[in-house]
Design a protein around this motif. Structure first.
Motif, PDB file in Angstrom:
ATOM      1  N   TYR A 184       4.292  23.224   4.414  1.00  0.00           N
ATOM      2  CA  TYR A 184       5.412  24.531   5.325  1.00  0.00           C
ATOM      3  C   TYR A 184       5.958  24.284   6.291  1.00  0.00           C
ATOM      4  O   TYR A 184       5.935  23.850   7.066  1.00  0.00           O
ATOM      5  CB  TYR A 184       5.363  25.445   6.128  1.00  0.00           C
ATOM      6  CG  TYR A 184       3.789  26.391   5.373  1.00  0.00           C
ATOM      7  CD1 TYR A 184       2.431  26.518   5.409  1.00  0.00           C
ATOM      8  CD2 TYR A 184       4.080  27.958   5.658  1.00  0.00           C
ATOM      9  CE1 TYR A 184       1.795  27.349   4.439  1.00  0.00           C
ATOM     10  CE2 TYR A 184       3.331  28.708   4.239  1.00  0.00           C
ATOM     11  CZ  TYR A 184       2.599  28.503   4.024  1.00  0.00           C
ATOM     12  OH  TYR A 184       0.867  29.390   3.640  1.00  0.00           O
ATOM     13  N   TYR A 190       4.909  32.464   3.870  1.00  0.00           N
ATOM     14  CA  TYR A 190       4.414  33.048   2.882  1.00  0.00           C
ATOM     15  C   TYR A 190       4.139  34.143   3.378  1.00  0.00           C
ATOM     16  O   TYR A 190       2.828  34.980   4.011  1.00  0.00           O
ATOM     17  CB  TYR A 190       2.391  32.729   2.521  1.00  0.00           C
ATOM     18  CG  TYR A 190       1.810  32.801   1.265  1.00  0.00           C
ATOM     19  CD1 TYR A 190       2.591  33.258   0.575  1.00  0.00           C
ATOM     20  CD2 TYR A 190       0.629  32.028   0.959  1.00  0.00           C
ATOM     21  CE1 TYR A 190       1.111  33.378  -0.617  1.00  0.00           C
ATOM     22  CE2 TYR A 190       0.178  31.968   0.136  1.00  0.00           C
ATOM     23  CZ  TYR A 190       0.503  32.735  -0.396  1.00  0.00           C
ATOM     24  OH  TYR A 190      -0.593  32.813  -2.485  1.00  0.00           O
ATOM     25  N   HIS A 193       0.588  39.004   1.838  1.00  0.00           N
ATOM     26  CA  HIS A 193      -0.268  39.746   0.539  1.00  0.00           C
ATOM     27  C   HIS A 193      -1.966  39.941   0.366  1.00  0.00           C
ATOM     28  O   HIS A 193      -2.275  39.057   1.725  1.00  0.00           O
ATOM     29  CB  HIS A 193      -0.080  38.332  -0.455  1.00  0.00           C
ATOM     30  CG  HIS A 193      -0.228  37.133   0.037  1.00  0.00           C
ATOM     31  ND1 HIS A 193       0.184  36.213   0.473  1.00  0.00           N
ATOM     32  CD2 HIS A 193      -1.818  36.726  -0.533  1.00  0.00           C
ATOM     33  CE1 HIS A 193      -0.266  35.642   0.592  1.00  0.00           C
ATOM     34  NE2 HIS A 193      -1.465  35.355   0.191  1.00  0.00           N
ATOM     35  N   ASP A 195      -5.524  38.095  -1.579  1.00  0.00           N
ATOM     36  CA  ASP A 195      -5.770  37.176  -2.537  1.00  0.00           C
ATOM     37  C   ASP A 195      -6.100  37.402  -3.782  1.00  0.00           C
ATOM     38  O   ASP A 195      -7.071  36.571  -4.766  1.00  0.00           O
ATOM     39  CB  ASP A 195      -6.794  35.689  -1.552  1.00  0.00           C
ATOM     40  CG  ASP A 195      -5.264  35.134  -0.531  1.00  0.00           C
ATOM     41  OD1 ASP A 195      -4.331  35.675  -0.499  1.00  0.00           O
ATOM     42  OD2 ASP A 195      -6.052  34.240   0.653  1.00  0.00           O
ATOM     43  N   VAL A 219      -8.439  29.076   5.168  1.00  0.00           N
ATOM     44  CA  VAL A 219      -7.516  28.194   5.585  1.00  0.00           C
ATOM     45  C   VAL A 219      -8.105  27.569   6.212  1.00  0.00           C
ATOM     46  O   VAL A 219      -8.418  28.292   7.562  1.00  0.00           O
ATOM     47  CB  VAL A 219      -6.447  29.725   5.779  1.00  0.00           C
ATOM     48  CG1 VAL A 219      -4.854  29.085   6.016  1.00  0.00           C
ATOM     49  CG2 VAL A 219      -6.057  30.747   4.651  1.00  0.00           C
ATOM     50  N   THR A 231      -0.980  32.777  11.101  1.00  0.00           N
ATOM     51  CA  THR A 231      -1.922  33.641   9.945  1.00  0.00           C
ATOM     52  C   THR A 231      -1.870  34.391  10.359  1.00  0.00           C
ATOM     53  O   THR A 231      -2.225  35.007  11.444  1.00  0.00           O
ATOM     54  CB  THR A 231      -2.648  32.895   9.160  1.00  0.00           C
ATOM     55  OG1 THR A 231      -3.049  31.483   8.403  1.00  0.00           O
ATOM     56  CG2 THR A 231      -3.640  33.112   8.056  1.00  0.00           C
ATOM     57  N   HIS A 263      -2.255  39.340   4.236  1.00  0.00           N
ATOM     58  CA  HIS A 263      -2.746  38.189   5.727  1.00  0.00           C
ATOM     59  C   HIS A 263      -1.412  37.399   4.823  1.00  0.00           C
ATOM     60  O   HIS A 263      -0.608  37.785   3.964  1.00  0.00           O
ATOM     61  CB  HIS A 263      -3.804  37.498   5.262  1.00  0.00           C
ATOM     62  CG  HIS A 263      -4.101  37.139   4.104  1.00  0.00           C
ATOM     63  ND1 HIS A 263      -4.413  37.423   2.791  1.00  0.00           N
ATOM     64  CD2 HIS A 263      -3.957  35.796   3.913  1.00  0.00           C
ATOM     65  CE1 HIS A 263      -4.323  37.258   2.206  1.00  0.00           C
ATOM     66  NE2 HIS A 263      -4.245  35.675   2.210  1.00  0.00           N
ATOM     67  N   GLY A 264      -0.630  36.941   5.517  1.00  0.00           N
ATOM     68  CA  GLY A 264       0.881  35.978   5.235  1.00  0.00           C
ATOM     69  C   GLY A 264       0.824  35.327   6.270  1.00  0.00           C
ATOM     70  O   GLY A 264       0.353  35.241   7.354  1.00  0.00           O
ATOM     71  N   GLY A 265       1.067  33.927   5.872  1.00  0.00           N
ATOM     72  CA  GLY A 265       1.814  32.673   6.998  1.00  0.00           C
ATOM     73  C   GLY A 265       3.160  33.054   7.484  1.00  0.00           C
ATOM     74  O   GLY A 265       4.819  33.190   7.210  1.00  0.00           O
ATOM     75  N   LYS A 273       4.002  22.499   8.383  1.00  0.00           N
ATOM     76  CA  LYS A 273       2.502  22.920   9.346  1.00  0.00           C
ATOM     77  C   LYS A 273       1.625  22.999   7.826  1.00  0.00           C
ATOM     78  O   LYS A 273       1.656  22.849   6.729  1.00  0.00           O
ATOM     79  CB  LYS A 273       2.334  25.256   9.178  1.00  0.00           C
ATOM     80  CG  LYS A 273       1.125  25.419   9.141  1.00  0.00           C
ATOM     81  CD  LYS A 273       1.618  27.612   8.780  1.00  0.00           C
ATOM     82  CE  LYS A 273       0.057  27.967   7.925  1.00  0.00           C
ATOM     83  NZ  LYS A 273       0.877  29.177   7.893  1.00  0.00           N
ATOM     84  N   ILE A 275      -1.637  23.235   5.060  1.00  0.00           N
ATOM     85  CA  ILE A 275      -3.667  24.154   5.743  1.00  0.00           C
ATOM     86  C   ILE A 275      -4.027  23.542   4.255  1.00  0.00           C
ATOM     87  O   ILE A 275      -3.141  22.916   3.043  1.00  0.00           O
ATOM     88  CB  ILE A 275      -3.337  25.393   5.669  1.00  0.00           C
ATOM     89  CG1 ILE A 275      -2.206  25.565   3.933  1.00  0.00           C
ATOM     90  CG2 ILE A 275      -1.950  26.077   6.369  1.00  0.00           C
ATOM     91  CD1 ILE A 275      -2.513  27.498   3.846  1.00  0.00           C
ATOM     92  N   THR A 277      -6.335  25.108   1.739  1.00  0.00           N
ATOM     93  CA  THR A 277      -7.478  26.875   0.910  1.00  0.00           C
ATOM     94  C   THR A 277      -8.450  26.913   0.063  1.00  0.00           C
ATOM     95  O   THR A 277      -8.300  26.073  -0.594  1.00  0.00           O
ATOM     96  CB  THR A 277      -6.482  27.723   0.955  1.00  0.00           C
ATOM     97  OG1 THR A 277      -5.219  28.104   1.875  1.00  0.00           O
ATOM     98  CG2 THR A 277      -6.769  28.556   0.266  1.00  0.00           C
ATOM     99  N   TRP A 279     -10.508  28.466  -2.009  1.00  0.00           N
ATOM    100  CA  TRP A 279     -10.393  30.559  -2.161  1.00  0.00           C
ATOM    101  C   TRP A 279     -12.228  30.539  -3.027  1.00  0.00           C
ATOM    102  O   TRP A 279     -12.329  29.460  -3.722  1.00  0.00           O
ATOM    103  CB  TRP A 279      -9.933  30.947  -3.131  1.00  0.00           C
ATOM    104  CG  TRP A 279      -8.435  31.339  -2.667  1.00  0.00           C
ATOM    105  CD1 TRP A 279      -8.728  32.198  -1.870  1.00  0.00           C
ATOM    106  CD2 TRP A 279      -7.272  30.097  -2.874  1.00  0.00           C
ATOM    107  NE1 TRP A 279      -6.725  31.973  -1.186  1.00  0.00           N
ATOM    108  CE2 TRP A 279      -6.060  30.814  -2.009  1.00  0.00           C
ATOM    109  CE3 TRP A 279      -6.557  29.458  -3.965  1.00  0.00           C
ATOM    110  CZ2 TRP A 279      -5.178  30.844  -1.832  1.00  0.00           C
ATOM    111  CZ3 TRP A 279      -5.991  29.055  -3.785  1.00  0.00           C
ATOM    112  CH2 TRP A 279      -4.583  29.734  -2.494  1.00  0.00           C
TER     113      TRP A 279
END
Ligand code: PD2
Ligand code: ZN
Length: 286
Positions: A184, A190, A193, A195, A219, A231, A263-265, A273, A275, A277, A279
Protein backbone atom coordinates in the motif's frame (compact mmCIF):
# COMPACT_ATOMS: atom_id res chain seq x y z
CA UNK A 1 -64.29 -21.08 -0.88
CA UNK A 2 -66.70 -22.69 -3.38
CA UNK A 3 -67.77 -26.30 -3.02
CA UNK A 4 -66.71 -26.80 -6.62
CA UNK A 5 -63.11 -26.00 -5.89
CA UNK A 6 -61.54 -29.28 -6.92
CA UNK A 7 -59.15 -30.87 -4.47
CA UNK A 8 -56.10 -29.05 -5.91
CA UNK A 9 -53.63 -27.24 -3.68
CA UNK A 10 -53.38 -24.00 -5.68
CA UNK A 11 -51.04 -21.10 -4.78
CA UNK A 12 -54.16 -19.18 -3.70
CA UNK A 13 -55.18 -22.00 -1.35
CA UNK A 14 -51.66 -22.15 0.12
CA UNK A 15 -51.70 -18.41 0.67
CA UNK A 16 -55.12 -18.65 2.34
CA UNK A 17 -53.94 -21.44 4.68
CA UNK A 18 -50.82 -19.45 5.69
CA UNK A 19 -52.79 -16.25 6.22
CA UNK A 20 -55.41 -18.02 8.35
CA UNK A 21 -52.71 -19.67 10.47
CA UNK A 22 -50.89 -16.34 10.86
CA UNK A 23 -54.15 -14.69 11.92
CA UNK A 24 -54.27 -17.22 14.76
CA UNK A 25 -57.12 -19.44 13.55
CA UNK A 26 -56.90 -22.95 14.95
CA UNK A 27 -56.26 -25.86 12.53
CA UNK A 28 -59.71 -27.32 13.31
CA UNK A 29 -61.33 -24.07 12.17
CA UNK A 30 -59.38 -24.10 8.88
CA UNK A 31 -60.20 -27.76 8.36
CA UNK A 32 -63.90 -27.12 8.93
CA UNK A 33 -63.88 -24.21 6.42
CA UNK A 34 -62.26 -26.45 3.81
CA UNK A 35 -64.70 -29.30 4.48
CA UNK A 36 -67.63 -26.85 4.29
CA UNK A 37 -66.23 -25.80 0.89
CA UNK A 38 -66.39 -29.41 -0.32
CA UNK A 39 -62.97 -30.76 0.56
CA UNK A 40 -62.48 -34.33 1.61
CA UNK A 41 -61.32 -34.14 5.24
CA UNK A 42 -58.18 -36.28 4.84
CA UNK A 43 -57.07 -34.41 1.73
CA UNK A 44 -57.72 -31.07 3.42
CA UNK A 45 -55.65 -32.08 6.45
CA UNK A 46 -52.82 -33.21 4.18
CA UNK A 47 -52.94 -29.94 2.17
CA UNK A 48 -52.77 -27.93 5.37
CA UNK A 49 -49.90 -29.93 6.77
CA UNK A 50 -47.68 -29.78 3.66
CA UNK A 51 -48.40 -26.09 3.15
CA UNK A 52 -47.61 -25.06 6.72
CA UNK A 53 -44.53 -27.30 6.90
CA UNK A 54 -43.10 -25.80 3.67
CA UNK A 55 -43.83 -22.31 4.95
CA UNK A 56 -42.05 -22.98 8.24
CA UNK A 57 -39.00 -24.49 6.46
CA UNK A 58 -38.77 -21.40 4.29
CA UNK A 59 -38.97 -19.06 7.29
CA UNK A 60 -36.35 -21.11 9.14
CA UNK A 61 -33.97 -20.95 6.17
CA UNK A 62 -34.40 -17.18 5.91
CA UNK A 63 -33.49 -16.59 9.54
CA UNK A 64 -31.08 -19.43 10.36
CA UNK A 65 -27.30 -19.12 10.47
CA UNK A 66 -25.02 -21.26 8.33
CA UNK A 67 -23.58 -24.16 10.38
CA UNK A 68 -20.49 -23.48 12.51
CA UNK A 69 -17.14 -24.96 11.51
CA UNK A 70 -14.00 -25.80 13.48
CA UNK A 71 -11.49 -22.94 13.33
CA UNK A 72 -7.73 -22.54 13.85
CA UNK A 73 -6.90 -21.49 17.40
CA UNK A 74 -3.58 -20.79 19.13
CA UNK A 75 -3.10 -22.66 22.41
CA UNK A 76 -3.63 -19.82 24.89
CA UNK A 77 -4.43 -22.08 27.85
CA UNK A 78 -2.87 -20.53 30.95
CA UNK A 79 -2.54 -17.08 29.31
CA UNK A 80 1.04 -17.51 28.06
CA UNK A 81 3.13 -14.46 27.11
CA UNK A 82 4.94 -16.48 24.43
CA UNK A 83 4.02 -19.39 22.18
CA UNK A 84 6.35 -22.04 20.84
CA UNK A 85 5.89 -21.99 17.06
CA UNK A 86 8.55 -24.64 16.40
CA UNK A 87 11.48 -22.62 15.12
CA UNK A 88 10.48 -19.37 16.85
CA UNK A 89 9.09 -18.04 20.11
CA UNK A 90 6.18 -15.79 19.22
CA UNK A 91 4.96 -13.02 21.56
CA UNK A 92 1.30 -12.80 22.55
CA UNK A 93 0.46 -9.08 22.50
CA UNK A 94 -3.32 -8.98 22.87
CA UNK A 95 -6.16 -11.47 23.02
CA UNK A 96 -9.83 -10.87 22.41
CA UNK A 97 -12.43 -13.61 22.80
CA UNK A 98 -15.33 -12.34 20.70
CA UNK A 99 -14.71 -11.59 17.93
CA UNK A 100 -11.67 -13.84 18.15
CA UNK A 101 -8.71 -11.55 17.45
CA UNK A 102 -5.16 -12.25 18.63
CA UNK A 103 -2.19 -9.94 17.98
CA UNK A 104 1.21 -11.63 17.83
CA UNK A 105 4.58 -9.95 18.18
CA UNK A 106 7.83 -11.00 16.53
CA UNK A 107 6.23 -13.73 14.43
CA UNK A 108 8.66 -12.85 11.63
CA UNK A 109 12.28 -11.69 11.98
CA UNK A 110 13.24 -8.41 10.27
CA UNK A 111 15.38 -10.26 7.69
CA UNK A 112 12.46 -12.61 6.89
CA UNK A 113 10.18 -9.60 6.29
CA UNK A 114 12.77 -8.03 3.99
CA UNK A 115 13.35 -11.30 2.11
CA UNK A 116 9.59 -11.71 1.49
CA UNK A 117 9.33 -8.14 0.18
CA UNK A 118 12.34 -8.69 -2.11
CA UNK A 119 10.87 -11.94 -3.45
CA UNK A 120 7.47 -10.34 -4.06
CA UNK A 121 8.52 -6.93 -5.43
CA UNK A 122 9.21 -7.94 -9.05
CA UNK A 123 5.86 -9.76 -9.25
CA UNK A 124 3.56 -7.01 -7.91
CA UNK A 125 0.47 -6.05 -9.92
CA UNK A 126 -2.82 -4.23 -9.13
CA UNK A 127 -4.58 -6.39 -6.55
CA UNK A 128 -7.20 -8.88 -7.58
CA UNK A 129 -9.73 -10.57 -5.34
CA UNK A 130 -11.79 -13.69 -5.86
CA UNK A 131 -14.85 -12.77 -7.93
CA UNK A 132 -17.76 -14.22 -6.02
CA UNK A 133 -20.09 -13.79 -9.01
CA UNK A 134 -18.10 -16.21 -11.16
CA UNK A 135 -15.51 -17.90 -8.92
CA UNK A 136 -12.71 -16.30 -11.00
CA UNK A 137 -10.62 -13.20 -10.20
CA UNK A 138 -11.28 -9.49 -10.66
CA UNK A 139 -9.80 -6.06 -9.94
CA UNK A 140 -11.37 -4.84 -6.71
CA UNK A 141 -12.07 -1.09 -6.47
CA UNK A 142 -12.25 -1.38 -2.67
CA UNK A 143 -8.60 -2.43 -2.56
CA UNK A 144 -6.12 0.11 -3.91
CA UNK A 145 -2.99 -1.88 -3.03
CA UNK A 146 -0.75 -3.90 -5.37
CA UNK A 147 -0.36 -7.61 -4.77
CA UNK A 148 0.84 -11.08 -5.73
CA UNK A 149 0.40 -14.68 -4.56
CA UNK A 150 3.15 -17.17 -3.74
CA UNK A 151 2.65 -20.88 -4.20
CA UNK A 152 2.57 -22.79 -0.94
CA UNK A 153 6.18 -23.78 -0.01
CA UNK A 154 7.43 -21.89 -3.07
CA UNK A 155 10.81 -21.29 -1.40
CA UNK A 156 12.50 -22.70 1.73
CA UNK A 157 11.78 -19.44 3.56
CA UNK A 158 8.08 -19.56 2.67
CA UNK A 159 7.83 -23.23 3.65
CA UNK A 160 9.47 -22.44 7.00
CA UNK A 161 7.08 -19.56 7.72
CA UNK A 162 4.09 -21.70 6.72
CA UNK A 163 5.17 -24.48 9.11
CA UNK A 164 5.55 -21.86 11.85
CA UNK A 165 2.03 -20.56 11.23
CA UNK A 166 0.58 -24.09 11.20
CA UNK A 167 2.22 -24.80 14.56
CA UNK A 168 1.17 -21.43 16.03
CA UNK A 169 -2.47 -21.77 15.00
CA UNK A 170 -2.76 -25.56 15.40
CA UNK A 171 -4.07 -25.91 11.83
CA UNK A 172 -2.72 -28.16 9.04
CA UNK A 173 -0.28 -26.47 6.68
CA UNK A 174 -2.19 -28.11 3.79
CA UNK A 175 -5.31 -26.09 4.67
CA UNK A 176 -3.56 -22.78 4.00
CA UNK A 177 -3.82 -20.80 0.78
CA UNK A 178 -0.56 -19.57 -0.72
CA UNK A 179 0.73 -16.38 0.95
CA UNK A 180 -0.56 -13.17 -0.56
CA UNK A 181 1.70 -10.09 -0.41
CA UNK A 182 0.19 -6.59 -0.66
CA UNK A 183 1.87 -3.20 -0.92
CA UNK A 184 0.00 0.00 0.00
CA UNK A 185 1.42 3.39 -1.01
CA UNK A 186 0.19 6.73 0.38
CA UNK A 187 -3.61 6.90 0.20
CA UNK A 188 -3.99 3.18 -0.55
CA UNK A 189 -6.44 1.23 1.59
CA UNK A 190 -8.57 -1.90 1.80
CA UNK A 191 -12.16 -0.97 2.62
CA UNK A 192 -13.92 -3.00 5.36
CA UNK A 193 -14.97 -6.48 4.22
CA UNK A 194 -15.29 -10.07 5.41
CA UNK A 195 -12.72 -12.61 4.26
CA UNK A 196 -15.13 -15.59 4.01
CA UNK A 197 -16.92 -16.25 0.73
CA UNK A 198 -20.51 -15.04 0.75
CA UNK A 199 -22.78 -18.14 0.55
CA UNK A 200 -25.36 -16.06 -1.33
CA UNK A 201 -23.06 -15.27 -4.26
CA UNK A 202 -23.34 -17.44 -7.38
CA UNK A 203 -19.58 -18.11 -7.72
CA UNK A 204 -19.11 -19.34 -4.16
CA UNK A 205 -19.92 -23.02 -4.83
CA UNK A 206 -17.06 -23.13 -7.37
CA UNK A 207 -14.62 -21.44 -4.96
CA UNK A 208 -15.53 -23.83 -2.12
CA UNK A 209 -14.58 -26.90 -4.18
CA UNK A 210 -10.97 -25.99 -3.41
CA UNK A 211 -10.67 -26.47 0.34
CA UNK A 212 -14.07 -25.29 1.58
CA UNK A 213 -14.65 -21.98 3.34
CA UNK A 214 -12.04 -19.64 4.72
CA UNK A 215 -12.23 -19.90 8.51
CA UNK A 216 -9.37 -17.63 9.65
CA UNK A 217 -6.96 -14.94 8.50
CA UNK A 218 -3.42 -14.05 9.60
CA UNK A 219 -2.19 -10.64 8.40
CA UNK A 220 1.58 -10.28 8.88
CA UNK A 221 3.21 -6.86 8.65
CA UNK A 222 6.37 -6.88 6.54
CA UNK A 223 7.13 -3.15 6.30
CA UNK A 224 5.65 -0.30 8.32
CA UNK A 225 4.47 3.03 6.94
CA UNK A 226 5.36 6.17 8.84
CA UNK A 227 1.68 6.92 9.40
CA UNK A 228 -1.71 5.25 8.89
CA UNK A 229 -2.24 1.73 7.56
CA UNK A 230 -3.69 0.13 10.70
CA UNK A 231 -5.93 -2.93 10.39
CA UNK A 232 -9.33 -1.92 11.76
CA UNK A 233 -12.13 -4.08 13.17
CA UNK A 234 -15.17 -1.77 13.40
CA UNK A 235 -17.32 -4.26 15.35
CA UNK A 236 -14.58 -4.73 17.95
CA UNK A 237 -13.65 -1.05 17.91
CA UNK A 238 -10.05 -2.14 17.49
CA UNK A 239 -7.17 -0.88 15.36
CA UNK A 240 -3.99 -2.92 15.09
CA UNK A 241 -0.83 -0.96 14.32
CA UNK A 242 1.09 -2.35 11.30
CA UNK A 243 4.35 -3.02 13.14
CA UNK A 244 6.96 -4.97 11.19
CA UNK A 245 7.24 -8.63 12.27
CA UNK A 246 3.89 -8.53 14.12
CA UNK A 247 0.67 -10.14 12.93
CA UNK A 248 -3.04 -10.08 13.62
CA UNK A 249 -5.04 -13.32 13.62
CA UNK A 250 -8.82 -13.59 13.51
CA UNK A 251 -11.18 -16.50 12.99
CA UNK A 252 -14.79 -16.85 11.87
CA UNK A 253 -16.66 -20.10 12.53
CA UNK A 254 -19.37 -19.44 9.94
CA UNK A 255 -19.60 -17.26 6.82
CA UNK A 256 -21.85 -14.72 8.49
CA UNK A 257 -21.62 -11.14 9.87
CA UNK A 258 -22.59 -12.55 13.31
CA UNK A 259 -18.86 -13.39 13.60
CA UNK A 260 -18.23 -9.62 13.77
CA UNK A 261 -15.04 -10.01 11.74
CA UNK A 262 -15.62 -7.04 9.45
CA UNK A 263 -12.15 -5.55 8.97
CA UNK A 264 -10.23 -3.21 6.70
CA UNK A 265 -6.86 -1.67 6.04
CA UNK A 266 -7.02 2.06 6.76
CA UNK A 267 -5.34 4.41 4.30
CA UNK A 268 -1.58 4.77 4.49
CA UNK A 269 -0.74 8.40 5.24
CA UNK A 270 3.02 8.50 4.77
CA UNK A 271 5.38 5.80 3.49
CA UNK A 272 4.64 2.23 2.35
CA UNK A 273 2.93 -0.63 4.11
CA UNK A 274 3.65 -4.24 3.08
CA UNK A 275 1.75 -7.24 4.42
CA UNK A 276 1.61 -10.99 3.83
CA UNK A 277 -1.79 -12.61 4.37
CA UNK A 278 -2.36 -16.29 5.08
CA UNK A 279 -5.97 -17.42 4.69
CA UNK A 280 -6.89 -20.73 6.26
CA UNK A 281 -9.52 -23.05 4.82
CA UNK A 282 -11.69 -25.74 6.40
CA UNK A 283 -10.04 -28.50 4.38
CA UNK A 284 -6.96 -29.17 2.31
CA UNK A 285 -6.38 -26.40 -0.24
CA UNK A 286 -4.82 -27.72 -3.48
O1 PD2 B 1 -3.77 -4.62 5.12
C1 PD2 B 1 -4.62 -4.85 5.98
O2 PD2 B 1 -4.52 -4.35 7.09
C2 PD2 B 1 -5.75 -5.73 5.61
C3 PD2 B 1 -7.00 -5.32 5.95
C4 PD2 B 1 -8.07 -6.13 5.61
C5 PD2 B 1 -5.60 -6.92 4.96
C6 PD2 B 1 -6.71 -7.68 4.67
N1 PD2 B 1 -7.93 -7.31 4.99
C7 PD2 B 1 -6.62 -8.98 3.99
O3 PD2 B 1 -5.53 -9.29 3.48
O4 PD2 B 1 -7.64 -9.70 3.95
ZN1 ZN C 1 -9.36 -9.03 4.70
Amino acid sequence: MSANAQQAVTPQLRQWIVEQAQAGHAPEVLLKSMCDAGWDEALAAQAMETTLRAHLDQARQATSLPPASAVPEPDLEGSPLYLDAGDRRVHVISVQRSPRIVVFGDLLAADECEALVDLARPRMARSRTVATQTGGEEINVDRTSDGMFFQRAETDLIARIEERIARLLCWPVQNGEGLQVLRYGPGAEYKPHYDYFDPGEPGTATILRRGGQRVATLVMYLAEPEGGGGTVFPDAQLEVAPKRGNAVFFSYERPHPSTRTLHGGSPVVVGEKWIATKWLRQNEFR
